[in-house]
Enzyme design. Structure first.
Site, PDB file in Angstrom:
ATOM      1  N   HIS A   1      -2.949   7.390   2.449  1.00 40.46           N
ATOM      2  CA  HIS A   1      -3.535   6.348   1.619  1.00 40.46           C
ATOM      3  C   HIS A   1      -4.551   5.683   2.926  1.00 40.46           C
ATOM      4  O   HIS A   1      -5.310   5.669   3.514  1.00 40.46           O
ATOM      5  CB  HIS A   1      -2.400   5.099   2.595  1.00 40.46           C
ATOM      6  CG  HIS A   1      -3.175   3.592   1.646  1.00 40.46           C
ATOM      7  ND1 HIS A   1      -3.610   3.416   0.995  1.00 40.46           N
ATOM      8  CD2 HIS A   1      -3.228   2.714   2.918  1.00 40.46           C
ATOM      9  CE1 HIS A   1      -3.937   2.275   0.962  1.00 40.46           C
ATOM     10  NE2 HIS A   1      -3.798   1.195   2.337  1.00 40.46           N
TER      11      HIS A   1
ATOM     12  N   CYS B   1       0.274  -1.462   0.380  1.00 37.47           N
ATOM     13  CA  CYS B   1      -0.481   0.081   0.372  1.00 37.47           C
ATOM     14  C   CYS B   1       0.394   1.326   0.137  1.00 37.47           C
ATOM     15  O   CYS B   1      -0.041   2.068  -0.318  1.00 37.47           O
ATOM     16  CB  CYS B   1      -0.974   0.366   0.421  1.00 37.47           C
ATOM     17  SG  CYS B   1      -1.366  -1.353   1.314  1.00 37.47           S
TER      18      CYS B   1
ATOM     19  N   ASN C   1      -9.995   0.089  -0.019  1.00 41.56           N
ATOM     20  CA  ASN C   1      -8.875   0.043  -0.276  1.00 41.56           C
ATOM     21  C   ASN C   1      -8.181  -0.354  -1.081  1.00 41.56           C
ATOM     22  O   ASN C   1      -8.194  -1.136  -1.135  1.00 41.56           O
ATOM     23  CB  ASN C   1      -7.904  -0.877   1.417  1.00 41.56           C
ATOM     24  CG  ASN C   1      -6.779  -0.609   1.436  1.00 41.56           C
ATOM     25  OD1 ASN C   1      -5.847  -0.455   0.471  1.00 41.56           O
ATOM     26  ND2 ASN C   1      -5.816  -1.119   2.165  1.00 41.56           N
TER      27      ASN C   1
HETATM   28  N1  ACO Z   1     -18.266  -8.673   9.086  1.00 41.61           N
HETATM   29  C1  ACO Z   1     -18.769  -8.809   9.939  1.00 41.61           C
HETATM   30  N2  ACO Z   1     -18.847  -8.981  11.025  1.00 41.61           N
HETATM   31  C2  ACO Z   1     -17.605  -9.432  11.245  1.00 41.61           C
HETATM   32  C3  ACO Z   1     -16.644  -8.674  10.168  1.00 41.61           C
HETATM   33  C4  ACO Z   1     -17.344  -8.286   8.922  1.00 41.61           C
HETATM   34  N3  ACO Z   1     -16.881  -8.315   7.773  1.00 41.61           N
HETATM   35  N4  ACO Z   1     -15.035  -9.080  10.475  1.00 41.61           N
HETATM   36  C5  ACO Z   1     -14.803  -9.242  11.097  1.00 41.61           C
HETATM   37  N5  ACO Z   1     -16.556  -9.551  11.985  1.00 41.61           N
HETATM   38  C6  ACO Z   1     -16.813  -9.793  13.172  1.00 41.61           C
HETATM   39  C7  ACO Z   1     -15.147 -10.834  13.904  1.00 41.61           C
HETATM   40  O1  ACO Z   1     -16.138 -12.339  13.333  1.00 41.61           O
HETATM   41  C8  ACO Z   1     -15.500 -10.656  15.565  1.00 41.61           C
HETATM   42  O2  ACO Z   1     -16.728 -10.866  15.757  1.00 41.61           O
HETATM   43  P1  ACO Z   1     -16.622 -12.397  16.838  1.00 41.61           P
HETATM   44  O3  ACO Z   1     -16.783 -10.782  18.563  1.00 41.61           O
HETATM   45  O4  ACO Z   1     -17.912 -12.650  17.400  1.00 41.61           O
HETATM   46  O5  ACO Z   1     -15.480 -12.853  16.900  1.00 41.61           O
HETATM   47  C9  ACO Z   1     -16.153  -9.149  15.100  1.00 41.61           C
HETATM   48  O6  ACO Z   1     -16.553  -8.893  14.045  1.00 41.61           O
HETATM   49  C10 ACO Z   1     -14.394  -8.471  15.950  1.00 41.61           C
HETATM   50  O7  ACO Z   1     -13.156  -8.330  14.977  1.00 41.61           O
HETATM   51  P2  ACO Z   1     -12.016  -8.129  14.634  1.00 41.61           P
HETATM   52  O8  ACO Z   1     -11.298  -8.581  13.753  1.00 41.61           O
HETATM   53  O9  ACO Z   1     -11.617  -7.986  16.533  1.00 41.61           O
HETATM   54  O10 ACO Z   1     -12.406  -6.999  13.992  1.00 41.61           O
HETATM   55  P3  ACO Z   1     -12.076  -5.069  14.324  1.00 41.61           P
HETATM   56  O11 ACO Z   1     -12.799  -4.180  15.562  1.00 41.61           O
HETATM   57  O12 ACO Z   1     -10.798  -5.585  14.442  1.00 41.61           O
HETATM   58  O13 ACO Z   1     -12.273  -4.936  13.096  1.00 41.61           O
HETATM   59  C11 ACO Z   1     -10.774  -4.205  11.464  1.00 41.61           C
HETATM   60  C12 ACO Z   1     -11.772  -5.589  11.934  1.00 41.61           C
HETATM   61  C13 ACO Z   1     -12.183  -3.675  10.665  1.00 41.61           C
HETATM   62  C14 ACO Z   1      -9.928  -5.259   9.609  1.00 41.61           C
HETATM   63  C15 ACO Z   1      -9.386  -4.058  11.633  1.00 41.61           C
HETATM   64  O14 ACO Z   1      -9.069  -5.046  12.347  1.00 41.61           O
HETATM   65  C16 ACO Z   1      -9.216  -2.667  11.518  1.00 41.61           C
HETATM   66  O15 ACO Z   1      -9.180  -1.540  11.064  1.00 41.61           O
HETATM   67  N6  ACO Z   1      -7.991  -2.965  10.796  1.00 41.61           N
HETATM   68  C17 ACO Z   1      -6.465  -1.917  10.239  1.00 41.61           C
HETATM   69  C18 ACO Z   1      -6.214  -2.959   8.838  1.00 41.61           C
HETATM   70  C19 ACO Z   1      -6.888  -2.239   7.797  1.00 41.61           C
HETATM   71  O16 ACO Z   1      -7.156  -1.779   7.212  1.00 41.61           O
HETATM   72  N7  ACO Z   1      -5.847  -3.999   6.647  1.00 41.61           N
HETATM   73  C20 ACO Z   1      -5.880  -2.098   5.110  1.00 41.61           C
HETATM   74  C21 ACO Z   1      -4.308  -3.371   4.752  1.00 41.61           C
HETATM   75  S1  ACO Z   1      -3.420  -2.411   5.665  1.00 41.61           S
HETATM   76  C22 ACO Z   1      -3.200  -0.406   4.771  1.00 41.61           C
HETATM   77  O17 ACO Z   1      -4.004  -0.491   3.939  1.00 41.61           O
HETATM   78  C23 ACO Z   1      -2.806   0.143   6.340  1.00 41.61           C
END
Ligand code: ACO
Length: 332
Positions: free
Chosen positions: A259, A124, A289
């Site tokens: 980004h 990215c 993204n």
């Molecule tokens: N829809 C519904 N529920 C979901 C989804 C979805 N798409 N994805 C995960 N869940 C659920 C999980 O199963 C979990 O359920 P549970 O509590 O029953 O087990 C719950 O949501 C929480 O899951 P987490 O993975 O802990 O969710 P989190 O609050 O961490 O959010 C996210 C996930 C949005 C990916 C977050 O971690 C994030 O923003 N990370 C940054 C990653 C990113 O943006 N990467 C891009 C590439 S790197 C870059 O470009 C910078």
């Protein structure tokens, strides 16, 4: 050094941004559309990421095809012929082939006979890494006219069984034409770039597989929480590094063009820097993204809708798989 019209200041050779272009695939997929295929909801995606829709490429919309479309638009915007190009630098993690570089397909499509082309792999952060290379090549006098392109088809590496990643990404391309100009210190151009990587964090965001590894999935794998934890701090530090290098504060910046990974990361960085949201360009809602394409797409959007204007000071920042991260400061 020569003199700039109307000023006695000595001139500096800089890489100036003279044209922007974009390409977004025809197929728009809303969160509601995605929830037909994946166990997710519009509410979850919007709340956690700010994403409302993304574009997914059809088989004919390859990284090379989209890059060439964006490149043509950038050249047209600058009024420059493809034959004038010296180099094409293409940032992508989803190239058309392992080799040759997708950049040479773009060169052929444009008929840019004089140019050399190569790809950059920095996930990215690829567009900022590409800008940095182009800036150095222009400052050194090696080239005058360079296209830096980010083009990605992440839909081809998404695991639609993994709802934690497949809802986050989209496809698209953005291109920037950089041209050498002799300008005064207060004039346009890239002022500096700042690049970093930390390979000890390679396992929190990667693609599972490489050429010939038939036992691997080829899918993107991410530990979202870990990426999030590192992203806000590292991005804010890259921005501060750029500000410090020029004795500036966040108040001096007209626009932050981050980004576009996730609205919460963007807001977190803005807050840490004390930048009001109205000076931060957001396109993640419409594009999701798009990895290396996200910054040039956001720049294209904000220049074309009239928000970013000539003469303004713009800070770019990105973080991605590697981890890689960095920033670039430029005056339009
Ligand atoms: N829809 C519904 N529920 C979901 C989804 C979805 N798409 N994805 C995960 N869940 C659920 C999980 O199963 C979990 O359920 P549970 O509590 O029953 O087990 C719950 O949501 C929480 O899951 P987490 O993975 O802990 O969710 P989190 O609050 O961490 O959010 C996210 C996930 C949005 C990916 C977050 O971690 C994030 O923003 N990370 C940054 C990653 C990113 O943006 N990467 C891009 C590439 S790197 C870059 O470009 C910078």
């Amino acid at each position: 050094m020569s003199q700039y019209p109307g000023t006695a200041e000595p001139l500096l050779r800089r890489a100036t941004l003279t044209g922007l272009g974009h390409y977004l695939p025809r197929n728009i997929v809303s969160n509601a559309d995605l929830s037909q295929r994946v166990d997710t909801s519009d509410e979850w995606i919007t709340e956690r990421t700010g994403i409302r829709q993304r574009h997914f490429a059809s088989p004919d919309e390859t990284a090379g095809f989209m890059a060439a479309q964006a490149a043509r638009e950038a050249l047209k915007a600058a009024g420059v012929e493809a034959q004038a190009l010296d180099a094409i630098i293409l940032a992508t993690s989803t190239p058309d082939q392992a080799f040759p570089a997708t950049a040479v397909h773009v060169q052929a499509a444009l008929g840019a006979k004089r140019a050399f082309g190569f790809d950059i792999s920095a996930a990215c952060s690829g567009f900022i890494f590409g800008l940095s290379v182009a800036d150095s090549m222009i400052r050194s006098g090696q080239v005058n006219n360079v296209l830096v392109i980010g083009s990605e088809v992440y839909s081809r590496i998404l695991n639609f069984e993994d709802r934690g990643t497949c809802v986050l990404f989209g496809d698209g391309a953005g291109a920037a034409l950089l041209q050498a100009r002799d300008v005064p210190r207060s004039g346009p151009g890239i002022l500096s770039t700042h690049l970093h990587s930390d390979g000890t964090l390679a396992d929190i965001l990667y693609v599972d597989g490489a050429v010939g590894q038939r036992d691997k999935s080829g899918f993107l794998v991410m530990n979202g929480r870990e990426v999030f934890r590192h992203a806000v701090n590292l991005l804010a530090s890259a921005v501060n590094e750029a500000l410090l290098a020029h004795d500036l504060t966040a108040k001096d910046i007209d626009w932050l063009v981050p980004h576009q990974a996730n609205r919460r990361i963007i807001d977190g960085v803005g807050k840490k820097l004390g930048l009001p949201p109205e000076r931060v360009v957001i396109t993640v809602d419409a594009h999701a993204n798009t990895s290396a394409a996200s910054i040039p797409l956001a720049l294209w959007q904000a220049v074309n809708d009239g928000r970013i204007k000539a003469g303004q000071l713009i800070l770019l920042e990105a973080l991605g798989g590697g981890l890689t991260w960095g920033s670039a400061l430029l005056r339009l």
